[in-house]
Design a protein around this motif. Sequence first.
Motif, short mmCIF file in Angstrom:
data_model
loop_
_atom_site.label_atom_id
_atom_site.label_comp_id
_atom_site.label_asym_id
_atom_site.label_seq_id
_atom_site.Cartn_x
_atom_site.Cartn_y
_atom_site.Cartn_z
N VAL B 70 0.83 -1.22 0.00
CA VAL B 70 0.00 0.00 0.00
C VAL B 70 0.85 1.26 0.00
CG1 VAL B 70 -1.97 -1.13 1.07
CG2 VAL B 70 -0.24 -0.09 2.53
N LYS B 71 2.16 1.09 -0.19
CA LYS B 71 3.09 2.23 -0.25
C LYS B 71 2.94 3.12 0.98
CE LYS B 71 2.37 3.56 -4.71
NZ LYS B 71 1.66 2.51 -5.48
N HIS B 72 3.17 2.50 2.13
CA HIS B 72 2.98 3.20 3.39
C HIS B 72 4.17 2.95 4.30
CE1 HIS B 72 1.31 3.79 7.49
NE2 HIS B 72 0.65 4.75 6.90
N LEU B 73 4.59 4.02 4.96
CA LEU B 73 5.73 3.98 5.86
C LEU B 73 5.27 4.57 7.20
CD1 LEU B 73 8.91 3.52 5.50
CD2 LEU B 73 9.03 5.99 5.16
N SER B 74 5.70 3.99 8.29
CA SER B 74 5.37 4.60 9.57
C SER B 74 6.58 4.61 10.50
CB SER B 74 4.20 3.86 10.24
OG SER B 74 4.60 2.57 10.63
N LEU B 75 6.55 5.55 11.41
CA LEU B 75 7.60 5.67 12.43
C LEU B 75 6.92 5.58 13.78
CD1 LEU B 75 10.63 6.35 13.08
CD2 LEU B 75 9.86 8.73 13.32
N GLN B 76 7.38 4.65 14.59
CA GLN B 76 6.85 4.51 15.94
C GLN B 76 7.93 4.97 16.92
OE1 GLN B 76 5.63 0.42 16.35
NE2 GLN B 76 4.10 0.58 14.72
#
Lengths: 117, 114
Positions: B70-76
């Motif tokens: 889904v072309k998604h990046l996240s930073l936790q």
Amino acid sequence: DTEVTQTPKHLVMGMTNKKSLKCEQHMGHRAMYWYKQKAKKPPELMFVYSYEKLSINESVPSRFSPECPNSSLLNLHLHALQPEDSALYLCASSQDPDRTSGPYEQYFGPGTRLTVT
Amino acid sequence: GESVGLHLPTLSVQEGDNSIINCAYSNSASDYFIWYKQESGKGPQFIIDIRSNMDKRQGQRVTVLLNKTVKHLSLQIAATQPGDSAVYFCAETPLNHGNNRLAFGKGNQVVVIP
């Protein structure tokens, strides 16, 4: 030393002035970059130097003139700027310009806050 | 001139809670991704990176997740601290582009409430 330094920190210049921004790194990086950043916006790429040669000019007006005197130094010469050129100018460097051995992050300097009056 | 009333997406988080910052990218050829943190009056600071052959990478108190489908990046960010207050940018670059040309996302403001 993982630091990119930029001088001056702040610069106010009139539209008829000529000034220069300076950037220095001693990490042995062979790619160096100039970015322009307006408030609350991401950095916008202006120029890329690869092995001291200009490799990318993102259609930047000629009133901005970059120079790379050696592998550690990067200058940005300014002449006849407009008030809309007021911004934070960021310099960055990275290890491998050609990414032949893997992508490497760009290290940014603190920027020069430029105000054109 | 500057747009009047321009605001960054803002995440307000209580000190000690976990933060999640999201980023959508559009270039399916992108294969290297970086998160940068930019504090007021400073240049962007590298936080963590990830290549497209991974879906998760952990650093000190930070984790980056990549969903290529889904072309998604996240930073936790775990146990958010006042020093984490900053604007966070994701950046991407395709492996075959050369010159490490980074495309930055719009940025997300994180405000930590003590």
